[in-house]
Design a protein around this motif. Structure first.
Motif, short mmCIF file in Angstrom:
data_model
loop_
_atom_site.label_atom_id
_atom_site.label_comp_id
_atom_site.label_asym_id
_atom_site.label_seq_id
_atom_site.Cartn_x
_atom_site.Cartn_y
_atom_site.Cartn_z
N LEU A 4 28.71 67.20 26.95
CA LEU A 4 29.92 66.36 27.43
C LEU A 4 30.50 67.00 28.34
N ARG A 35 32.30 73.55 18.49
CA ARG A 35 31.63 73.39 19.86
C ARG A 35 32.23 74.60 20.73
N ALA A 37 32.17 75.67 24.65
CA ALA A 37 32.28 75.14 25.92
C ALA A 37 32.12 76.12 27.03
N VAL A 80 29.07 71.57 26.22
CA VAL A 80 30.48 70.84 26.75
C VAL A 80 30.91 71.82 27.85
#
Length: 178
Positions: A4, A35, A37, A80
């Protein structure tokens, strides 16, 4: 788990870096999947490029293009990626959208604004550089900076009305459960 791209944008001093740092923590600790990142800060990349001496005072698109490559590699791994840059022009925003498209991942455009001009000016005039050798812009440079109007949907966060941690929580909620 798919990657993402969270593409932050906003004038210097609006709080993008502080929000990005908080968002990394929120995504890692407060989302159901936890998650990790990658915080990809253009100022850091550009300062390193300036430090090589291989470029003149104006890097042009080199910093953004370098960041695009790093972002795309990480997005393809399912990471991410939070891009942290002024992202002032349609062409720069289109560049991030193209990165997401090439990597086959969604993008969330987030514009950080500071609706209180007195507070925004105070932030610009009192902050200290946290990157060695980096020269922060003056208030006049911030005011005079070209900044194209948006022509596509984005999440707008007003840092005059929301803490960086609160802003990070709003962004995390907007992408969950991506």
């Amino acid at each position: 788990m798919s990657g993402l791209l969270i593409a932050l944008a906003g004038l210097p001093g609006t709080g993008k870096t502080t929000v990005a740092r908080n968002l990394v923590r929120v995504l890692a600790t407060e989302t159901p999947a936890g998650r990790a990142a990658l915080h990809l800060r253009i100022d850091t990349i550009e300062q390193i490029l300036h430090g090589t001496g291989a470029f003149g005072p104006d890097l042009g698109p080199v910093g953004y293009l370098t960041a695009h490559g790093v972002a795309e590699d990480n997005l393809r791994l399912g990471t991410v990626v939070i891009s942290d840059c002024v992202n002032p022009l349609r062409i720069t925003r289109d560049g991030w959208a193209a990165v997401a498209a090439r990597a086959g991942v969604p993008i969330l455009d987030v514009e950080i604004v500071c609706s209180d001009s007195t507070e925004h000016r105070r932030r610009v005039e009192t902050r200290r550089a946290d990157i060695a050798g980096f020269v922060l812009p003056t208030w006049q440079q911030v005011v005079d900076r070209p900044y194209d109007a948006w022509d596509r949907p984005r999440l707008v966060i007003d840092s005059a009305r929301q803490s960086a941690r609160g802003a990070a929580a709003v962004i995390a909620a907007a992408v969950h459960p991506v």
